[in-house]
Design an enzyme around this catalytic site. Sequence first.
Site, short mmCIF file in Angstrom:
data_model
loop_
_atom_site.label_atom_id
_atom_site.label_comp_id
_atom_site.label_asym_id
_atom_site.label_seq_id
_atom_site.Cartn_x
_atom_site.Cartn_y
_atom_site.Cartn_z
N ASP A 50 0.88 -1.17 0.00
CA ASP A 50 0.00 0.00 0.00
C ASP A 50 0.91 1.22 0.00
O ASP A 50 1.67 1.42 0.96
CB ASP A 50 -0.88 0.02 1.25
CG ASP A 50 -1.96 -1.05 1.20
OD1 ASP A 50 -2.41 -1.39 0.10
OD2 ASP A 50 -2.35 -1.54 2.28
N ASP A 67 -13.66 -3.39 -1.72
CA ASP A 67 -13.46 -3.10 -0.30
C ASP A 67 -14.85 -3.14 0.35
O ASP A 67 -15.72 -2.34 0.01
CB ASP A 67 -12.84 -1.71 -0.10
CG ASP A 67 -11.44 -1.62 -0.69
OD1 ASP A 67 -10.78 -2.67 -0.83
OD2 ASP A 67 -11.00 -0.51 -1.03
#
Length: 270
Positions: A12, A131
């Site tokens: 990330d 998500d």
Amino acid sequence: MTLAKRIIPCLDVDNGRVVKGVHFSDIKDAGDPVELAKKYGEQGADELVFLDITASQQGRDTMKNVVRKVASVIDIPFTVGGGIKKLEDARDILLSGADKVSINTAAVKTQALITRLMEIFGRQCVVVAIDAKRVYLGKGSQKGKTVFSDKKGRYWFEVMVYGGKEGTGLDAISWAKKAESLGAGEILLTSIDADGTENGYDVELTQAICKTVNIPVIASGGCGRASHMLDVFEKTDVDAALAASIFHYEKSTVDKVKKYLRRSGVKIRV
């Protein structure tokens, strides 16, 4: 023949650095993406995922220079996501060294983009990231929702966009099926509830998605130790386990995790 399960470290990236948070917030620095990518490749990672986590929120493109540097030090399949809004963005990322592109916010906002990417680059290049977050039901409509229940009550899983900051009203299980029909070749499924907790993957959500689609699913969110990967492989039909904290903070290494899984009866590439 059963395909080998994949272990995928995740980078990330925010402003050129690898970061890690909890429930998509409380972000902390975790290192240099190029150094980590090289290390994970040498440890035997099956693939690598690079997500520019603030690109969509900030309305900017993915950092192609960082993508190029990462691609130059690895020789494994490489998926890149974050800020890909149109065909040209995906082309730029693939030309920068990625093998697949991951779209999340843009997939929801411009669903035809999934089909266009599939038509131009092939289904195998198109990863739709989902998500998802639990939403407990009030007395409102449950139409179009796959409903689950626990001690707290009844709930469904909502698709979130812009780095988990904005709800869409979309049911995650229905959206996974729709994404597949539009041309997705793979689903990268992250549980926001489990993210960064290191308490294990959301097995319930993961299996619900696996049962709904016929394309590979990558489980993400919540891995704190190798046994969590074993758990998700034994209890769901997931094809791959993605993890970050366990590798970034050197709680374990990719090769150690793979040896453990193999000893435990999971078909794995070592």
